[in-house]
Write a protein that holds these residues in place. Structure first.
Motif, PDB file in Angstrom:
ATOM      1  N   MET A 116       0.843  -1.185   0.000  1.00 35.99           N
ATOM      2  CA  MET A 116       0.000   0.000   0.000  1.00 35.99           C
ATOM      3  C   MET A 116       0.888   1.247   0.000  1.00 35.99           C
ATOM      4  N   VAL A 117       0.477   2.230  -0.791  1.00 38.59           N
ATOM      5  CA  VAL A 117       1.156   3.522  -0.816  1.00 38.59           C
ATOM      6  C   VAL A 117       0.149   4.587  -0.389  1.00 38.59           C
ATOM      7  N   ALA A 118       0.480   5.293   0.685  1.00 38.03           N
ATOM      8  CA  ALA A 118      -0.418   6.300   1.254  1.00 38.03           C
ATOM      9  C   ALA A 118       0.153   7.686   0.985  1.00 38.03           C
ATOM     10  N   ILE A 119      -0.542   8.467   0.154  1.00 32.30           N
ATOM     11  CA  ILE A 119      -0.095   9.806  -0.203  1.00 32.30           C
ATOM     12  C   ILE A 119      -0.784  10.824   0.700  1.00 32.30           C
ATOM     13  N   CYS A 120      -0.012  11.490   1.540  1.00 25.63           N
ATOM     14  CA  CYS A 120      -0.519  12.510   2.472  1.00 25.63           C
ATOM     15  C   CYS A 120      -1.708  12.001   3.282  1.00 25.63           C
ATOM     16  N   PRO A 121      -1.525  10.912   4.035  1.00 30.46           N
ATOM     17  CA  PRO A 121      -2.635  10.339   4.789  1.00 30.46           C
ATOM     18  C   PRO A 121      -2.843  11.022   6.135  1.00 30.46           C
ATOM     19  N   SER A 122      -4.052  10.877   6.656  1.00 33.78           N
ATOM     20  CA  SER A 122      -4.337  11.281   8.030  1.00 33.78           C
ATOM     21  C   SER A 122      -5.414  10.354   8.581  1.00 33.78           C
ATOM     22  N   PRO A 123      -5.122   9.633   9.658  1.00 32.14           N
ATOM     23  CA  PRO A 123      -6.145   8.772  10.257  1.00 32.14           C
ATOM     24  C   PRO A 123      -7.189   9.559  11.026  1.00 32.14           C
ATOM     25  N   CYS A 124      -6.893  10.860  11.278  1.00 31.79           N
ATOM     26  CA  CYS A 124      -7.832  11.710  12.012  1.00 31.79           C
ATOM     27  C   CYS A 124      -7.426  13.167  11.816  1.00 31.79           C
ATOM     28  N   PHE A 125      -8.342  13.982  11.285  1.00 36.93           N
ATOM     29  CA  PHE A 125      -8.061  15.392  11.047  1.00 36.93           C
ATOM     30  C   PHE A 125      -8.351  16.261  12.267  1.00 36.93           C
ATOM     31  N   LEU A 126      -8.846  15.659  13.342  1.00 37.95           N
ATOM     32  CA  LEU A 126      -9.273  16.407  14.522  1.00 37.95           C
ATOM     33  C   LEU A 126      -8.141  16.597  15.522  1.00 37.95           C
ATOM     34  N   ASN A 127      -8.183  17.725  16.226  1.00 34.88           N
ATOM     35  CA  ASN A 127      -7.327  17.916  17.390  1.00 34.88           C
ATOM     36  C   ASN A 127      -7.979  17.185  18.560  1.00 34.88           C
ATOM     37  N   ILE A 128      -7.369  16.100  19.009  1.00 27.63           N
ATOM     38  CA  ILE A 128      -7.975  15.258  20.041  1.00 27.63           C
ATOM     39  C   ILE A 128      -7.524  15.679  21.435  1.00 27.63           C
ATOM     40  N   LEU A 221       3.920   2.290   2.390  1.00 30.50           N
ATOM     41  CA  LEU A 221       4.834   3.407   2.154  1.00 30.50           C
ATOM     42  C   LEU A 221       4.029   4.679   2.346  1.00 30.50           C
ATOM     43  N   VAL A 222       4.422   5.495   3.315  1.00 26.77           N
ATOM     44  CA  VAL A 222       3.758   6.765   3.589  1.00 26.77           C
ATOM     45  C   VAL A 222       4.558   7.873   2.916  1.00 26.77           C
ATOM     46  N   LEU A 223       3.926   8.565   1.969  1.00 22.42           N
ATOM     47  CA  LEU A 223       4.557   9.688   1.284  1.00 22.42           C
ATOM     48  C   LEU A 223       3.938  10.979   1.802  1.00 22.42           C
ATOM     49  N   GLN A 224       4.743  11.813   2.417  1.00 20.93           N
ATOM     50  CA  GLN A 224       4.259  13.015   3.067  1.00 20.93           C
ATOM     51  C   GLN A 224       4.883  14.258   2.435  1.00 20.93           C
ATOM     52  N   MET A 264       6.247  12.052 -10.944  1.00 14.18           N
ATOM     53  CA  MET A 264       7.418  11.214 -11.219  1.00 14.18           C
ATOM     54  C   MET A 264       8.108  10.788  -9.923  1.00 14.18           C
ATOM     55  N   HIS A 265       8.157  11.699  -8.961  1.00 15.31           N
ATOM     56  CA  HIS A 265       8.762  11.382  -7.673  1.00 15.31           C
ATOM     57  C   HIS A 265       7.941  10.312  -6.960  1.00 15.31           C
ATOM     58  N   VAL A 266       6.619  10.455  -7.003  1.00 18.79           N
ATOM     59  CA  VAL A 266       5.746   9.470  -6.361  1.00 18.79           C
ATOM     60  C   VAL A 266       5.933   8.095  -6.995  1.00 18.79           C
ATOM     61  N   VAL A 267       5.971   8.034  -8.323  1.00 24.75           N
ATOM     62  CA  VAL A 267       6.114   6.753  -9.020  1.00 24.75           C
ATOM     63  C   VAL A 267       7.485   6.138  -8.743  1.00 24.75           C
ATOM     64  N   THR A 268       8.524   6.951  -8.698  1.00 28.48           N
ATOM     65  CA  THR A 268       9.864   6.444  -8.383  1.00 28.48           C
ATOM     66  C   THR A 268       9.890   5.806  -7.005  1.00 28.48           C
ATOM     67  N   CYS A 269       9.298   6.488  -6.024  1.00 25.42           N
ATOM     68  CA  CYS A 269       9.232   5.950  -4.663  1.00 25.42           C
ATOM     69  C   CYS A 269       8.409   4.674  -4.619  1.00 25.42           C
ATOM     70  N   LEU A 270       7.298   4.679  -5.343  1.00 25.81           N
ATOM     71  CA  LEU A 270       6.406   3.511  -5.387  1.00 25.81           C
ATOM     72  C   LEU A 270       7.143   2.299  -5.957  1.00 25.81           C
ATOM     73  N   ASN A 271       7.811   2.490  -7.095  1.00 23.21           N
ATOM     74  CA  ASN A 271       8.519   1.378  -7.743  1.00 23.21           C
ATOM     75  C   ASN A 271       9.600   0.798  -6.838  1.00 23.21           C
ATOM     76  N   ALA A 272      10.364   1.675  -6.189  1.00 21.76           N
ATOM     77  CA  ALA A 272      11.429   1.207  -5.311  1.00 21.76           C
ATOM     78  C   ALA A 272      10.868   0.427  -4.133  1.00 21.76           C
ATOM     79  N   PHE A 273       9.759   0.907  -3.592  1.00 19.55           N
ATOM     80  CA  PHE A 273       9.118   0.249  -2.455  1.00 19.55           C
ATOM     81  C   PHE A 273       8.601  -1.132  -2.845  1.00 19.55           C
ATOM     82  N   VAL A 274       7.919  -1.214  -3.979  1.00 21.50           N
ATOM     83  CA  VAL A 274       7.364  -2.494  -4.431  1.00 21.50           C
ATOM     84  C   VAL A 274       8.486  -3.478  -4.747  1.00 21.50           C
ATOM     85  N   GLU A 275       9.534  -3.011  -5.421  1.00 17.67           N
ATOM     86  CA  GLU A 275      10.650  -3.894  -5.773  1.00 17.67           C
ATOM     87  C   GLU A 275      11.346  -4.430  -4.524  1.00 17.67           C
TER      88      GLU A 275
END
Length: 285
Positions: A116-128, A221-224, A264-275
């Motif tokens: 799995m590749v997560a681009i700018c993820p957030s499990p919660c947008f709230l200030n808890i 892979l978390v891409l931030q 292109m940067h995202v795909v490069t990171c993705l390919n390296a991670f999968v490989e």
């Protein structure tokens, strides 16, 4: 009569690779946001694009408010697409809330995704609390979501700059008619119908799925983005630390849409991670 999931979710299939990659768009968007990445992926992967019900060119008649009032309904879209196409061990790429939706799928049906590749993820947008600051007070988000009903264009004009910040579209794919990510997001947001967008917004911004992270064992892979007003780098770090099997890469960029500004940067990171993970799996076997 069985549901035609391919038509319902406007599923598009391209590429001829042995591995399948599923691209899941974020809130307020549709599959067109992947157009810069798709040509870079098609030679190596079989690429699956789709629109969630209520988005893009999906079948809006299939929309059920009860189903899509929570992210589990959107996760079911992905599960049904995978089942309809007999997909297992696919690579899942999600943007923003689709990362969480993908984690729901992975927790329920772990055989569906190999990576799995997560681009700018957030499990919660709230200030808890002091330990977790998702970026927004609940009262602020509730007012913002209520603005959708009263002034949909005004809502888009407020949220789109937060998402885009100062990003420009990928320059190698940019035409004279295309400008900034802000224009892209504004156009997409304003083409949506508030009937479907408001429940999706509530499910996106008012939910808390932090508890789900430890249950997702699929390699992530978390891409931030280094400068993301919507999701701080601390959230990317939190996500990586709480997923059992995850890597974090912070990309020197502004805005929330790395797939539009830095494809292109995202795909490069993705390919390296999968490989890397394919090699590890091969050795272990």
């Amino acid at each position: 009569m069985p549901i035609d999931v391919v038509t319902r979710n406007n599923v598009k299939i391209s590429g001829s690779g042995e591995q399948t990659i599923i691209l899941a768009h974020g809130f307020g968007c549709n599959q067109s946001v992947w157009r810069f990445m798709v040509p870079l992926l098609e030679e190596k992967y079989r690429v699956i694009q789709f629109d969630y019900v209520g988005c893009g060119n999906s079948d809006f008649s299939a929309y059920k408010e009860a189903r899509y009032s929570g992210l589990e309904g959107y996760a079911l879209d992905i599960i049904e697409i995978c089942d309809a196409l007999s997909l297992t061990q696919s690579i899942f790429v999600g943007h923003s809330v689709s990362c969480t939706i993908g984690w729901i799928v992975a927790q329920q049906r772990p055989e569906l995704f190999s990576n799995m590749v997560a681009i700018c993820p957030s499990p919660c947008f709230l200030n808890i609390d002091a330990q977790y600051q998702g970026g927004f007070e609940k009262s602020t988000l509730e007012k913002l979501i209520d603005l959708m009903r009263k002034d949909f264009i005004g809502w888009g004009n407020y949220l789109a700059p937060l998402i885009a910040k100062e990003s420009i579209l990928h320059p190698e794919s940019q035409s004279k008619s295309e400008g900034t990510v802000l224009n892209e997001i504004l156009t997409t947001f304003c083409s949506n119908d508030v009937i479907y967008s408001k429940p999706f917004a509530s499910a996106t911004f008012l939910s808390d799925y932090r508890h789900l992270l430890p249950q997702v064992t699929t390699p992530n892979l978390v891409l931030q983005s280094a400068n993301d007003v919507l999701v701080a780098t601390s959230i990317g770090q939190y996500t990586q630390q709480n997923l059992p099997n995850a890597m974090l890469e912070i990309i020197e960029a502004s805005g929330h849409c790395l797939h539009l500004s830095h494809p292109m940067h995202v795909v490069t990171c993705l390919n390296a991670f999968v490989e890397e993970h394919t090699a590890v799996l091969t050795i272990s076997q």
